[in-house]
Design an enzyme around this catalytic site. Structure first.
Site, PDB file in Angstrom:
ATOM      1  N   CYS A   1       0.654  -1.409   0.067  1.00 51.75           N
ATOM      2  CA  CYS A   1       0.077   0.041  -0.168  1.00 51.75           C
ATOM      3  C   CYS A   1       0.817   1.322  -0.094  1.00 51.75           C
ATOM      4  O   CYS A   1       0.346   2.269  -0.674  1.00 51.75           O
ATOM      5  CB  CYS A   1      -0.965   0.218   1.071  1.00 51.75           C
ATOM      6  SG  CYS A   1      -0.226  -0.205   2.910  1.00 51.75           S
TER       7      CYS A   1
ATOM      8  N   HIS B   1      -1.405   0.458   7.509  1.00 52.01           N
ATOM      9  CA  HIS B   1      -2.228   0.769   6.334  1.00 52.01           C
ATOM     10  C   HIS B   1      -1.884   2.038   5.710  1.00 52.01           C
ATOM     11  O   HIS B   1      -1.438   3.188   6.626  1.00 52.01           O
ATOM     12  CB  HIS B   1      -3.596   0.500   6.417  1.00 52.01           C
ATOM     13  CG  HIS B   1      -4.444   0.538   4.854  1.00 52.01           C
ATOM     14  ND1 HIS B   1      -3.919  -0.241   3.818  1.00 52.01           N
ATOM     15  CD2 HIS B   1      -5.425   1.185   4.510  1.00 52.01           C
ATOM     16  CE1 HIS B   1      -4.649  -0.125   2.857  1.00 52.01           C
ATOM     17  NE2 HIS B   1      -5.579   0.794   3.052  1.00 52.01           N
TER      18      HIS B   1
ATOM     19  N   ASP C   1      -8.278   4.727  -1.562  1.00 56.88           N
ATOM     20  CA  ASP C   1      -7.791   3.651  -0.990  1.00 56.88           C
ATOM     21  C   ASP C   1      -7.737   2.539  -1.949  1.00 56.88           C
ATOM     22  O   ASP C   1      -9.232   2.074  -2.392  1.00 56.88           O
ATOM     23  CB  ASP C   1      -8.303   3.356   0.348  1.00 56.88           C
ATOM     24  CG  ASP C   1      -7.913   2.277   1.193  1.00 56.88           C
ATOM     25  OD1 ASP C   1      -7.078   1.354   0.493  1.00 56.88           O
ATOM     26  OD2 ASP C   1      -8.468   1.986   2.175  1.00 56.88           O
TER      27      ASP C   1
END
Length: 193
Positions: A25, A61, A77
């Site tokens: 991520c 994250h 996202d």
């Protein structure tokens, strides 16, 4: 009669067209920032890489925040089933759960780094994704590692929620939601924490 608000113009391609590698991520967000910089549609200074973790660094994250000049801020996202981009308030209700019931060391914090600074400073040699035998835990992206002149690997400085380390600002998740959301009921419920 009030003029209707202008529709939000998405800053990146549709989700399937974005550079994406599962479990990377931090690099996915770096690639989104790089795309936004190349397009010059919005000032890069309106975007922030947002690392979500805790003092124990049990998990993390990374998402992209657009602090929009409109009425609503947006979250990008690539790892969620929520809309892409997602209005901040919807994202905060659906993706962030309250830390009630968790021990304080597990309460989530945010490290926010302006996108232009993130592009200049972030580096990862992906070593965190290799096991003790040097085998990949998850397949890496197909493009070369992201590096700077100063560093080949500084991911830990971004995951750290110690404000004395790394770049950007660190604060509790509840402050982040209160600062960038507009939904008064949810913001109010987080205020006392």
């Amino acid at each position: 009669m009030a003029r209707p608000a202008a529709a939000y113009e998405v800053a990146v391609p549709p989700r399937p067209a974005c550079a994406y590698t599962s479990c990377y991520c931090e690099e996915n967000v770096w690639k989104l920032c790089d795309y936004i910089r190349s397009r010059d549609q919005y000032p890069l200074e309106e975007f922030y890489a947002v690392f979500i973790s805790n003092d124990r660094r049990m998990d993390y994250h990374v998402i992209l925040l657009h602090v929009s000049s409109g009425e609503q801020n947006f979250i990008y996202d690539l790892d969620t089933v929520l809309p892409f981009p997602c209005p901040f308030d919807l994202y905060s209700v659906e993706a962030f759960r309250l830390d009630d019931g968790l021990r304080p060391e597990f309460h989530r914090k945010i490290r926010m780094i302006r996108a232009d600074l993130y592009l200049k400073t972030f580096a990862s040699d992906r070593s965190h994704m290799k096991d003790a035998n040097g085998k990949w835990q998850k397949p890496p992206p197909s493009y070369p590692c992201i590096q700077t002149a100063d560093s080949k690997m500084n991911l830990d400085d971004f995951i750290s929620m110690n404000p004395e380390v790394g770049w950007g600002s660190v604060f509790p998740l509840s402050d982040f939601v209160h600062r960038f959301g507009r939904q008064t009921d949810y913001s109010y419920s987080l205020e006392g924490q």
